[in-house]
Scaffold this motif. Sequence first.
Motif, PDB file in Angstrom:
ATOM      1  N   SER A 138      14.239  18.779 -13.779  1.00 43.32           N
ATOM      2  CA  SER A 138      14.539  17.486 -14.404  1.00 43.32           C
ATOM      3  C   SER A 138      14.791  16.392 -13.359  1.00 43.32           C
ATOM      4  CB  SER A 138      15.745  17.611 -15.339  1.00 43.32           C
ATOM      5  OG  SER A 138      16.873  18.064 -14.620  1.00 43.32           O
ATOM      6  N   ASN A 139      14.859  16.760 -12.093  1.00 46.88           N
ATOM      7  CA  ASN A 139      15.081  15.785 -11.030  1.00 46.88           C
ATOM      8  C   ASN A 139      13.759  15.282 -10.432  1.00 46.88           C
ATOM      9  OD1 ASN A 139      16.779  14.309  -9.180  1.00 46.88           O
ATOM     10  ND2 ASN A 139      16.155  15.781  -7.628  1.00 46.88           N
ATOM     11  N   ASN A 179      11.251  22.471  -4.559  1.00 47.43           N
ATOM     12  CA  ASN A 179      10.734  21.196  -4.070  1.00 47.43           C
ATOM     13  C   ASN A 179      11.851  20.250  -3.611  1.00 47.43           C
ATOM     14  OD1 ASN A 179       8.492  19.360  -3.652  1.00 47.43           O
ATOM     15  ND2 ASN A 179       9.285  18.225  -5.395  1.00 47.43           N
ATOM     16  N   CYS A 180      12.900  20.089  -4.430  1.00 48.38           N
ATOM     17  CA  CYS A 180      13.948  19.113  -4.099  1.00 48.38           C
ATOM     18  C   CYS A 180      15.307  19.752  -3.832  1.00 48.38           C
ATOM     19  CB  CYS A 180      14.071  18.054  -5.191  1.00 48.38           C
ATOM     20  SG  CYS A 180      14.745  18.665  -6.751  1.00 48.38           S
ATOM     21  N   GLY A 181      15.461  21.051  -4.135  1.00 44.04           N
ATOM     22  CA  GLY A 181      16.715  21.746  -3.868  1.00 44.04           C
ATOM     23  C   GLY A 181      17.789  21.575  -4.926  1.00 44.04           C
TER      24      GLY A 181
END
Length: 118
Positions: free
Chosen positions: A35-36, A55-57
């Motif tokens: 969701s980020n 991907n974004c942690g």
Amino acid sequence: VGWGTFINFLAYKLEKKGGKLVEIDRWFPSSKLCSNCYYQIDKLPLDIREWTCPNCGTRHDRDGNAATNIRSEGIRILQTDGTAVFANGGEVRPKIGRKSVLRHSSVMLEAHTIIVSI
């Protein structure tokens, strides 16, 4: 039959109060989509309740992440349909009924929603 009856009843009640039922595709990857950053993981077995986006942690609770993604998808569908959705504090409170005894002012509780089409 039970689920279809429930959906029909819910749609009827929402329309009566000026709302609209939005159905999300059954195969929408709500749990597997970050969701980020909107990265989608390939597999997420049901026994995995928390996961970290490669991907974004960002760390996600499976159900909380799915709820956020379903809400965003519903808003995207409504915007595509031309129906505006605003739910900021006082505007969503009913005009009738008993007044709150807490005497607090409404505040914006929702974060900005970013919709990305892929």
